[in-house]
Motif scaffolding. Structure first.
Motif: not given
Length: 344
Positions: A119-146
């Motif tokens: 969770r700390e790392m997801l916050e660091a890449v500005q995805l703190g609210g997307r931890g429960g999302a599946w990869p196919n629900a993420l944009s290309g930029g969000e997948q890159q951040r994960v």
């Protein structure tokens, strides 16, 4: 002198009769971003795989600090190198959420610490609210951040990224590049980014490494590589160039589009490399004719011809008309003389 985070010396790799990497050497330092730039098929991804331990070199060595990772005595497997990897396809597990993907490499930690770190790392890449999302629900930029968060979660001292922007739309690249640069610098790791995009490399790198046909042909600070390329091939890797046949005489390189100083170079034929922005309209200069004008957004691309040779220049503001006679000068700061060569 501080010991480099990683050193690669004389790495070579061939597949059958085809040499992919030939005696390549580079150094990565903590807190610095190194960009390995070259065209598709030049061997840069193979070099990254050799450094990561995904390929075994035919010759050469890889060391992390004073610890030997690859050499005649053997090869340390990738999972034991302490090296973080981010691939161009991100390689996220589709059956895991974003948080689970980040936590995957932390299996040696207790469950509570593993989740907290993810969770700390997801916050660091500005995805703190997307931890429960599946990869196919993420944009290309969000997948890159994960993918980056997963690589950084293990706090690697060395981080390797293979074409990190290749899957992003053009309008996303600038935004992602900015936060990625900030995140990498904040991590303090020694970073190697493989790319074929000269603009990305110039904007992100502390150190540039230029690769052509399996060999490293130049390395150094981005500005130095751009203004003082080691060869025409190195010049081309960093953007548009004009290569003009010229002649060196009495310390001057003479071309149909103007002359530039060539101190210390022997008289004889030469190729003069000039960046498009290094050609200037002038009241007094070499005579040429405008052959073509095209609007490029923030500039006009103007093709001009003198004799049998043609060059292109980038002009802001108003452009001359096609067929118009003009006078040109060459900015020597944006030009380089290569003696003994010919374009044609």
């Amino acid at each position: 002198m501080t010991i480099p985070a990683l050193t690669a010396q004389g790495l070579s790799k061939a597949y059958g009769s085809k040499s992919a990497v030939i005696e390549a050497s580079l150094t990565l330092r903590a807190g610095e971003i190194t960009c390995l730039l070259g065209p598709s098929g030049c061997g840069k991804s193979t070099l990254l795989r050799l450094i990561a331990g995904l390929e075994t070199p035919d010759a050469g060595l890889v060391a992390a600090g004073e610890r030997r990772l690859s050499g005649p005595e053997g090869v340390v497997p990738p999972e034991a190198r302490g090296v973080g990897l981010v691939f161009q396809d991100y390689a996220l597990f589709p059956h895991m959420t974003a948080e689970q993907n980040v936590a995957f490499g932390l299996r040696t930690l207790p469950s509570g610490l593993r989740k907290a770190r993810a969770r700390e790392m997801l916050e660091a890449v500005q995805l703190g609210g997307r931890g429960g999302a599946w990869p196919n629900a993420l944009s290309g930029g969000e997948q890159q951040r994960v993918a980056l968060a997963r690589a950084l979660a293990r706090r690697p001292e060395i981080l390797l990224l293979d074409e990190p922007f290749s899957g992003l739309d053009a309008h996303l690249k600038g935004e992602v590049r900015l936060w990625l640069t900030d995140a990498l610098r904040a991590a303090g790791a020694a970073v190697l980014i493989v790319t074929h995009d000269a603009r990305e490399a110039l904007l992100m790198a502390d150190e540039l490494v230029l690769m052509h046909a399996g060999r490293i042909i130049q390395s150094g600070a981005p500005r130095a590589c751009y203004l003082d390329p080691a060869s025409p091939e190195a010049a081309r890797l960093l953007g548009e160039v004009n290569l003009i046949d010229g002649v060196i005489a009495s310390g001057q390189a003479r071309t149909p589009f103007g002359d530039i100083p060539a101190p210390g170079l022997a008289d004889g034929p030469a190729v003069v490399m000039v960046r498009p922005e290094g050609l200037r309209l002038s009241d007094q200069g070499a005579s040429a004719t405008v052959a073509q004008v095209r609007f490029g957004g923030g500039y006009h691309e103007v093709q001009v011809q003198a004799g049998q040779q043609r060059v292109h220049m980038h002009l802001s503001g108003n452009a001359p008309a096609e067929g118009q006679a003009v006078s040109l000068t060459i900015d020597p700061e944006l030009a380089k003389v290569f003696p003994g060569l010919r374009v044609t």
